[in-house]
Motif scaffolding. Structure first.
Motif, PDB file in Angstrom:
ATOM      1  N   ALA A 285       0.302   9.459 -13.826  1.00 27.68           N
ATOM      2  CA  ALA A 285       1.266  10.444 -13.339  1.00 27.68           C
ATOM      3  C   ALA A 285       0.936  10.856 -11.909  1.00 27.68           C
ATOM      4  CB  ALA A 285       1.280  11.670 -14.253  1.00 27.68           C
ATOM      5  N   ASN A 286      -0.340  11.060 -11.620  1.00 31.38           N
ATOM      6  CA  ASN A 286      -0.754  11.396 -10.261  1.00 31.38           C
ATOM      7  C   ASN A 286      -0.519  10.231  -9.305  1.00 31.38           C
ATOM      8  OD1 ASN A 286      -2.241  14.166  -9.947  1.00 31.38           O
ATOM      9  ND2 ASN A 286      -2.882  13.403 -11.938  1.00 31.38           N
ATOM     10  N   PHE A 287      -0.758   9.029  -9.789  1.00 35.39           N
ATOM     11  CA  PHE A 287      -0.494   7.821  -9.001  1.00 35.39           C
ATOM     12  C   PHE A 287       0.979   7.741  -8.624  1.00 35.39           C
ATOM     13  CE2 PHE A 287       0.671   3.290  -8.804  1.00 35.39           C
ATOM     14  CZ  PHE A 287      -0.242   2.824  -7.863  1.00 35.39           C
ATOM     15  N   TYR A 288       1.848   8.092  -9.573  1.00 34.46           N
ATOM     16  CA  TYR A 288       3.297   8.046  -9.361  1.00 34.46           C
ATOM     17  C   TYR A 288       3.738   8.995  -8.247  1.00 34.46           C
ATOM     18  CZ  TYR A 288       8.251   8.859 -10.431  1.00 34.46           C
ATOM     19  OH  TYR A 288       9.614   9.007 -10.337  1.00 34.46           O
ATOM     20  N   PHE A 289       3.098  10.175  -8.171  1.00 39.56           N
ATOM     21  CA  PHE A 289       3.499  11.165  -7.176  1.00 39.56           C
ATOM     22  C   PHE A 289       2.720  11.064  -5.862  1.00 39.56           C
ATOM     23  CE2 PHE A 289       4.778  13.459 -11.158  1.00 39.56           C
ATOM     24  CZ  PHE A 289       6.142  13.410 -10.912  1.00 39.56           C
ATOM     25  N   LEU A 290       1.646  10.261  -5.834  1.00 41.87           N
ATOM     26  CA  LEU A 290       0.820  10.167  -4.625  1.00 41.87           C
ATOM     27  C   LEU A 290       0.935   8.829  -3.895  1.00 41.87           C
ATOM     28  CD1 LEU A 290      -2.610  11.849  -5.509  1.00 41.87           C
ATOM     29  CD2 LEU A 290      -1.044  12.496  -3.688  1.00 41.87           C
ATOM     30  N   PHE A 291       0.967   7.739  -4.654  1.00 44.44           N
ATOM     31  CA  PHE A 291       0.896   6.414  -4.026  1.00 44.44           C
ATOM     32  C   PHE A 291       2.120   6.083  -3.167  1.00 44.44           C
ATOM     33  CE2 PHE A 291       1.173   1.702  -4.167  1.00 44.44           C
ATOM     34  CZ  PHE A 291      -0.012   1.417  -3.503  1.00 44.44           C
ATOM     35  N   PRO A 292       3.366   6.252  -3.667  1.00 45.16           N
ATOM     36  CA  PRO A 292       4.520   5.944  -2.803  1.00 45.16           C
ATOM     37  C   PRO A 292       4.568   6.771  -1.515  1.00 45.16           C
ATOM     38  CG  PRO A 292       5.198   6.058  -5.096  1.00 45.16           C
ATOM     39  CD  PRO A 292       3.798   6.560  -5.039  1.00 45.16           C
ATOM     40  N   PRO A 293       4.316   8.112  -1.565  1.00 46.26           N
ATOM     41  CA  PRO A 293       4.310   8.868  -0.313  1.00 46.26           C
ATOM     42  C   PRO A 293       3.265   8.389   0.697  1.00 46.26           C
ATOM     43  CG  PRO A 293       4.526  10.370  -2.150  1.00 46.26           C
ATOM     44  CD  PRO A 293       4.222   9.017  -2.733  1.00 46.26           C
ATOM     45  N   MET A 294       2.139   7.857   0.194  1.00 49.70           N
ATOM     46  CA  MET A 294       1.133   7.329   1.113  1.00 49.70           C
ATOM     47  C   MET A 294       1.549   5.982   1.684  1.00 49.70           C
ATOM     48  SD  MET A 294      -2.823   6.117   0.416  1.00 49.70           S
ATOM     49  CE  MET A 294      -2.284   4.647  -0.485  1.00 49.70           C
ATOM     50  N   MET A 295       2.119   5.120   0.845  1.00 47.95           N
ATOM     51  CA  MET A 295       2.380   3.736   1.248  1.00 47.95           C
ATOM     52  C   MET A 295       3.675   3.545   2.033  1.00 47.95           C
ATOM     53  SD  MET A 295      -0.183   1.925   0.525  1.00 47.95           S
ATOM     54  CE  MET A 295       0.601   0.369   0.959  1.00 47.95           C
ATOM     55  N   ASN A 296       4.698   4.362   1.768  1.00 48.89           N
ATOM     56  CA  ASN A 296       5.980   4.139   2.451  1.00 48.89           C
ATOM     57  C   ASN A 296       5.869   4.164   3.978  1.00 48.89           C
ATOM     58  OD1 ASN A 296       7.621   3.628   0.232  1.00 48.89           O
ATOM     59  ND2 ASN A 296       8.031   5.792  -0.141  1.00 48.89           N
ATOM     60  N   PRO A 297       5.185   5.160   4.592  1.00 48.64           N
ATOM     61  CA  PRO A 297       5.050   5.132   6.055  1.00 48.64           C
ATOM     62  C   PRO A 297       4.293   3.908   6.551  1.00 48.64           C
ATOM     63  CG  PRO A 297       4.445   7.286   5.185  1.00 48.64           C
ATOM     64  CD  PRO A 297       4.569   6.368   4.010  1.00 48.64           C
ATOM     65  N   ILE A 298       3.295   3.466   5.771  1.00 45.31           N
ATOM     66  CA  ILE A 298       2.513   2.290   6.167  1.00 45.31           C
ATOM     67  C   ILE A 298       3.386   1.041   6.133  1.00 45.31           C
ATOM     68  CG2 ILE A 298       0.552   0.821   5.538  1.00 45.31           C
ATOM     69  CD1 ILE A 298      -0.815   3.346   4.421  1.00 45.31           C
ATOM     70  N   VAL A 299       4.134   0.869   5.041  1.00 46.81           N
ATOM     71  CA  VAL A 299       4.998  -0.302   4.895  1.00 46.81           C
ATOM     72  C   VAL A 299       6.048  -0.348   5.998  1.00 46.81           C
ATOM     73  CG1 VAL A 299       6.759  -1.389   3.452  1.00 46.81           C
ATOM     74  CG2 VAL A 299       4.648  -0.552   2.417  1.00 46.81           C
ATOM     75  N   TYR A 300       6.747   0.783   6.216  1.00 46.02           N
ATOM     76  CA  TYR A 300       7.778   0.807   7.249  1.00 46.02           C
ATOM     77  C   TYR A 300       7.173   0.688   8.646  1.00 46.02           C
ATOM     78  CZ  TYR A 300      11.760   1.670   4.226  1.00 46.02           C
ATOM     79  OH  TYR A 300      12.763   1.523   3.295  1.00 46.02           O
ATOM     80  N   GLY A 301       5.974   1.228   8.837  1.00 45.39           N
ATOM     81  CA  GLY A 301       5.310   1.113  10.130  1.00 45.39           C
ATOM     82  C   GLY A 301       4.923  -0.317  10.454  1.00 45.39           C
TER      83      GLY A 301
END
Length: 320
Positions: A285-301
């Motif tokens: 559950a914590n992974f669900y709310f933490l991992f996408p917010p961390m990775m999205n800027p990296i992926v788009y960057g």
């Protein structure tokens, strides 16, 4: 274990029905301090990454396009979503600060699921953006005007608000006359519902309904959009055109996988609930709310040249 003794004490504290206690991660209490290190690191990266992304989109005129306006909405949500849970979670890990009022619990729950629903709606909007750009490029600019983009964002916000608003009211009507210990790091809906000493049938049915109408419908719309996108891409004459078209969808497709994969895994694991340790649910559950917010800027960057170049200039201390 002293922490277990504390929880036993909390369990019998029912004199004040408005006070609840978050357990943290049951079974891993002794490791809370160590677990806080990756949690805090991911949270910090998510905050810095999304703030940087919003700054770049705001200050770079070349990014003032529909695709990046939707990305700015996603970054805003990714900034706010982990903020609803991580401060309290880290206070549990660092200071053993487990107490939370029932009102604060309902407020946290509302914003948690509100932003989660908003994220799903924005991902649908981004899929529509890619569909228009690839399948109907001549009408892209005329249809996705600033006014239309604002209305889409407002529609996603309104839908999320209306879907999530009944949740705290449905929970607020239930009596909690036994344990007041929530077996979680934050006020997750099912973790709170299981503490009620009355029928929770309506709560469970409403939870299923919202999941189907929100996530189920959104995933279906995204799937249909990509079916049409793939058909259009394969109809292009040259391999170079096909790769270029697919390249514009890679970042969004990664965002979809990061948002929905943990949710699907959680659903699967719940079917084998008796075989899976409780801490697995909580960590996921914590992974669900933490991992996408961390990775999205990296992926788009990484995948977007304009963002990548602007960030490099920003960190080199140069003015654009």
């Amino acid at each position: 274990m002293p922490q277990q003794d504390n929880l036993s004490g909390y369990n019998s504290t029912v004199s004040d029905p408005s006070v609840f206690f978050l357990s943290g991660i049951p079974g891993l209490e002794a490791m809370h301090l160590w677990i806080s290190i990756p949690f805090c690191s991911v949270f910090t990266v998510a905050l810095l990454g999304n703030c940087t992304l919003l700054y770049v989109i705001k200050t770079e005129p070349a990014l003032h396009k529909p695709m990046y306006y939707f990305l700015a909405m996603l970054a805003t949500i990714n900034l706010l979503l982990p903020t609803t849970t991580m401060p309290k979670t880290l206070s549990i890990f660092w200071f053993n600060s487990r107490e939370i009022s029932f009102t604060a619990c309902l407020v946290q729950m509302f914003f948690l699921y509100f932003f989660s629903s908003m994220e799903s709606g924005v991902l649908v909007a981004m899929a529509f953006d890619r569909y228009m750009a690839i399948c109907n490029p001549l009408r892209y600019v005329t249809i996705l005007t600033n006014s239309v983009i604002a209305k889409i964002g407002l529609a996603a916000l309104t839908r999320s608000f209306l879907f999530v608003l009944p949740v705290p009211f449905l929970l607020g009507r239930l009596p909690f006359c036994q344990s007041h210990v929530i077996a979680h790091c934050f006020c997750e809906h099912m973790a709170v519902v299981t503490l009620a000493c009355a029928s929770t049938r309506i709560n469970n049915l409403y939870g299923i309904l919202v999941t189907l109408l929100n996530d189920g419908l959104d995933m279906t719309l995204i799937f249909l959009s990509y079916v049409k996108i793939i058909r259009t891409v394969f109809s292009l004459a040259s391999k170079e055109e096909q790769l270029k078209a697919f390249g514009t969808c890679v970042s969004h497709f990664c965002a979809i996988l990061m948002a929905y994969t943990p949710m699907v895994l959680t659903t699967i694991i719940h079917r084998f609930d008796h075989q899976v340790a409780p801490y697995v649910h909580i960590l996921l559950a914590n992974f669900y709310f933490l991992f996408p917010p961390m990775m999205n800027p990296i992926v788009y960057g990484v995948k977007t040249k304009e963002i990548r170049d602007k960030v490099l200039l920003l960190f080199r201390g140069k003015n654009v």
